[in-house]
Design an enzyme around this catalytic site. Structure first.
Site, PDB file in Angstrom:
ATOM      1  N   SER A 145       0.871  -1.181   0.000  1.00 38.82           N
ATOM      2  CA  SER A 145       0.000   0.000   0.000  1.00 38.82           C
ATOM      3  C   SER A 145       0.904   1.225   0.000  1.00 38.82           C
ATOM      4  CB  SER A 145      -0.843  -0.016   1.281  1.00 38.82           C
ATOM      5  OG  SER A 145      -1.513   1.199   1.469  1.00 38.82           O
ATOM      6  N   TYR A 158      -1.860  -0.890  10.616  1.00 44.49           N
ATOM      7  CA  TYR A 158      -1.845  -1.174   9.170  1.00 44.49           C
ATOM      8  C   TYR A 158      -0.527  -0.713   8.540  1.00 44.49           C
ATOM      9  CZ  TYR A 158      -3.715  -1.298   4.366  1.00 44.49           C
ATOM     10  OH  TYR A 158      -3.936  -1.566   3.036  1.00 44.49           O
TER      11      TYR A 158
HETATM   12  N1  LIG Z   1      -8.849  -0.841  -0.520  1.00 46.28           N
HETATM   13  C1  LIG Z   1      -7.847   0.006  -0.440  1.00 46.28           C
HETATM   14  O1  LIG Z   1      -8.025   1.249  -0.407  1.00 46.28           O
HETATM   15  C2  LIG Z   1      -6.426  -0.505  -0.411  1.00 46.28           C
HETATM   16  C3  LIG Z   1      -5.377   0.408  -0.581  1.00 46.28           C
HETATM   17  C4  LIG Z   1      -4.068  -0.067  -0.578  1.00 46.28           C
HETATM   18  C5  LIG Z   1      -3.808  -1.410  -0.433  1.00 46.28           C
HETATM   19  N2  LIG Z   1      -4.845  -2.271  -0.277  1.00 46.28           N
HETATM   20  C6  LIG Z   1      -4.527  -3.702  -0.103  1.00 46.28           C
HETATM   21  O2  LIG Z   1      -5.136  -4.423  -1.145  1.00 46.28           O
HETATM   22  C7  LIG Z   1      -5.412  -5.757  -0.704  1.00 46.28           C
HETATM   23  C8  LIG Z   1      -6.863  -6.110  -1.014  1.00 46.28           C
HETATM   24  O3  LIG Z   1      -7.688  -5.216  -0.310  1.00 46.28           O
HETATM   25  P1  LIG Z   1      -9.232  -4.958  -0.684  1.00 46.28           P
HETATM   26  O4  LIG Z   1      -9.471  -3.532  -0.451  1.00 46.28           O
HETATM   27  O5  LIG Z   1      -9.539  -5.577  -1.969  1.00 46.28           O
HETATM   28  O6  LIG Z   1      -9.902  -5.732   0.551  1.00 46.28           O
HETATM   29  P2  LIG Z   1     -11.116  -6.770   0.681  1.00 46.28           P
HETATM   30  O7  LIG Z   1     -12.123  -6.591  -0.377  1.00 46.28           O
HETATM   31  O8  LIG Z   1     -11.521  -6.685   2.125  1.00 46.28           O
HETATM   32  O9  LIG Z   1     -10.387  -8.184   0.436  1.00 46.28           O
HETATM   33  C9  LIG Z   1      -9.517  -8.730   1.362  1.00 46.28           C
HETATM   34  C10 LIG Z   1      -9.306 -10.179   0.969  1.00 46.28           C
HETATM   35  O10 LIG Z   1      -8.362 -10.775   1.870  1.00 46.28           O
HETATM   36  C11 LIG Z   1      -8.894 -12.043   2.267  1.00 46.28           C
HETATM   37  N3  LIG Z   1      -8.340 -12.376   3.580  1.00 46.28           N
HETATM   38  C12 LIG Z   1      -8.388 -11.649   4.709  1.00 46.28           C
HETATM   39  N4  LIG Z   1      -7.812 -12.321   5.716  1.00 46.28           N
HETATM   40  C13 LIG Z   1      -7.381 -13.500   5.206  1.00 46.28           C
HETATM   41  C14 LIG Z   1      -6.731 -14.631   5.753  1.00 46.28           C
HETATM   42  N5  LIG Z   1      -6.392 -14.693   7.057  1.00 46.28           N
HETATM   43  N6  LIG Z   1      -6.427 -15.666   4.930  1.00 46.28           N
HETATM   44  C15 LIG Z   1      -6.768 -15.620   3.620  1.00 46.28           C
HETATM   45  N7  LIG Z   1      -7.401 -14.580   3.048  1.00 46.28           N
HETATM   46  C16 LIG Z   1      -7.705 -13.540   3.835  1.00 46.28           C
HETATM   47  C17 LIG Z   1     -10.417 -11.852   2.278  1.00 46.28           C
HETATM   48  O11 LIG Z   1     -11.129 -13.074   2.128  1.00 46.28           O
HETATM   49  P3  LIG Z   1     -11.700 -13.929   3.378  1.00 46.28           P
HETATM   50  O12 LIG Z   1     -12.260 -12.953   4.355  1.00 46.28           O
HETATM   51  O13 LIG Z   1     -12.705 -14.852   2.761  1.00 46.28           O
HETATM   52  O14 LIG Z   1     -10.535 -14.665   3.927  1.00 46.28           O
HETATM   53  C18 LIG Z   1     -10.580 -11.010   1.016  1.00 46.28           C
HETATM   54  O15 LIG Z   1     -10.603 -11.840  -0.118  1.00 46.28           O
HETATM   55  C19 LIG Z   1      -5.076  -5.776   0.794  1.00 46.28           C
HETATM   56  O16 LIG Z   1      -3.792  -6.328   0.988  1.00 46.28           O
HETATM   57  C20 LIG Z   1      -5.088  -4.307   1.167  1.00 46.28           C
HETATM   58  O17 LIG Z   1      -4.279  -4.030   2.284  1.00 46.28           O
HETATM   59  C21 LIG Z   1      -6.147  -1.868  -0.265  1.00 46.28           C
END
Ligand SMILES: NC(=O)c1ccc[n+]([C@@H]2O[C@H](COP(=O)([O-])OP(=O)(O)OC[C@H]3O[C@@H](n4cnc5c(N)ncnc54)[C@H](OP(=O)(O)O)[C@@H]3O)[C@@H](O)[C@H]2O)c1
Length: 277
Positions: A145, A158
């Site tokens: 991120s 985070y």
């Molecule tokens: N959204 C943003 O603004 C943003 C910005 C920068 C970076 N990111 C990064 O992008 C990535 C995806 O984020 P997103 O926004 O798409 O979030 P999201 O929609 O909440 O997706 C998170 C995913 O991680 C999985 N997950 C969580 N804990 C887990 C575990 N213990 N084992 C296996 N899978 C797990 C969840 O599935 P289950 O719950 O089914 O396990 C889900 O598929 C993350 O690494 C986040 O930090 C996001």
């Protein structure tokens, strides 16, 4: 893996049943990649796979239920995925969680949970996939991120986890590239996703004001930027122009970025005392 071509490659995506993981899986399926999606929620994995194959008939999409914090389960899942699809060409470590709040109001457990998934989860999946990536001379893609490159109000757990991930990835680059494995680091700023919908229910006003000095991106914008980066050998992929400018400013003019952040925070400042009244 050759540049600009995911056709026929087997890509494993953790967190592949939601948000960015699912959107990237869909884009990769369109480019002809074969996929294994991994996450904890099996029902959501099945729905994700069905949505992808509905959008791209003929796409090969398998699923494996996995909690990335379980080292033994990660090894089992990666081996099963490799066996089912004849090796692994790329691993996208995308699974992650977010906790936001005033430092004083967060519990030690919040820090542990975030580190366990965002840092140790990546470590587990990477170790498990490594023999397969070595064999394929494949690609390791870690989703960190902008919060892994700079600090942000309210993101103590985070940011710490994503900074740790950035450090890990930077070291792995030295160690894995001589083995023929390409290592890439994806650092998006905030974008629309279920994670952010959840954050929006309770985030501190200071976090909102500070983080959104880089305006929130659409998922389509992020996916386009990530896909463009993935099909090159560029190491650090910051998917949008505004986020790239902020990262550049943090390196070239850190004082300026800090003053802009302080100003945005000061306009809405409440602090932990107000929230516990
Ligand atoms: N959204 C943003 O603004 C943003 C910005 C920068 C970076 N990111 C990064 O992008 C990535 C995806 O984020 P997103 O926004 O798409 O979030 P999201 O929609 O909440 O997706 C998170 C995913 O991680 C999985 N997950 C969580 N804990 C887990 C575990 N213990 N084992 C296996 N899978 C797990 C969840 O599935 P289950 O719950 O089914 O396990 C889900 O598929 C993350 O690494 C986040 O930090 C996001």
């Amino acid at each position: 893996m050759s540049k600009l071509d995911f056709k026929g490659k087997h890509v494993v995506i953790t967190g592949g049943n939601s948000g960015l993981g699912l959107a990237l899986a869909t884009a990769l399926a369109k480019d002809g990649a074969r996929l294994t999606l991994m996450a904890r929620n099996a029902a959501k994995l099945e729905t994700a796979a069905a949505d992808i194959t509905a959008a791209h008939p003929g796409a090969v999409v398998q699923t494996q239920s996995l909690d990335v914090t379980d080292e033994a389960a990660a090894a089992k899942a990666m081996n099963a995925a490799a066996e089912a699809q004849g090796g692994i060409d790329a691993l996208i470590n995308n699974a992650g969680i977010l906790r936001e709040g005033y430092f004083q109001n967060l519990a030690a457990e919040d820090f542990r949970q975030v580190m366990e998934i965002n840092y140790f989860g990546v470590l587990n999946a990477t170790r498990a996939a490594l023999p397969h990536l070595q064999k394929s001379k494949g690609r390791l893609i870690n989703v960190a991120s902008v919060a892994g490159l700079v600090g942000a109000f309210g993101y103590t757990p985070y940011c710490a986890s994503k900074h740790a991930l950035v450090g890990l990835t930077s070291c792995l680059r030295y160690e894995l590239e001589p083995m023929g494995i390409t290592v890439q680091l994806v650092c998006p700023a905030e974008f629309d996703s279920p994670m952010v919908d959840e954050l929006d229910k309770s985030r501190t006003p200071e976090n909102r004001a500070h983080v959104l000095t880089i305006p929130k991106s659409t998922m389509d914008g992020i996916v386009a930027g990530v896909m463009k980066g993935l099909t090159t050998d560029r190491y650090e992929i910051v998917p949008t122009g505004m986020a790239r400018a902020a990262v550049k400013a943090s390196r070239l003019a850190p004082g300026m970025l800090r003053r802009a952040g302080n100003k945005a925070i000061a306009k809405v400042y409440q602090g932990p005392a107000a929230s516990s009244l």
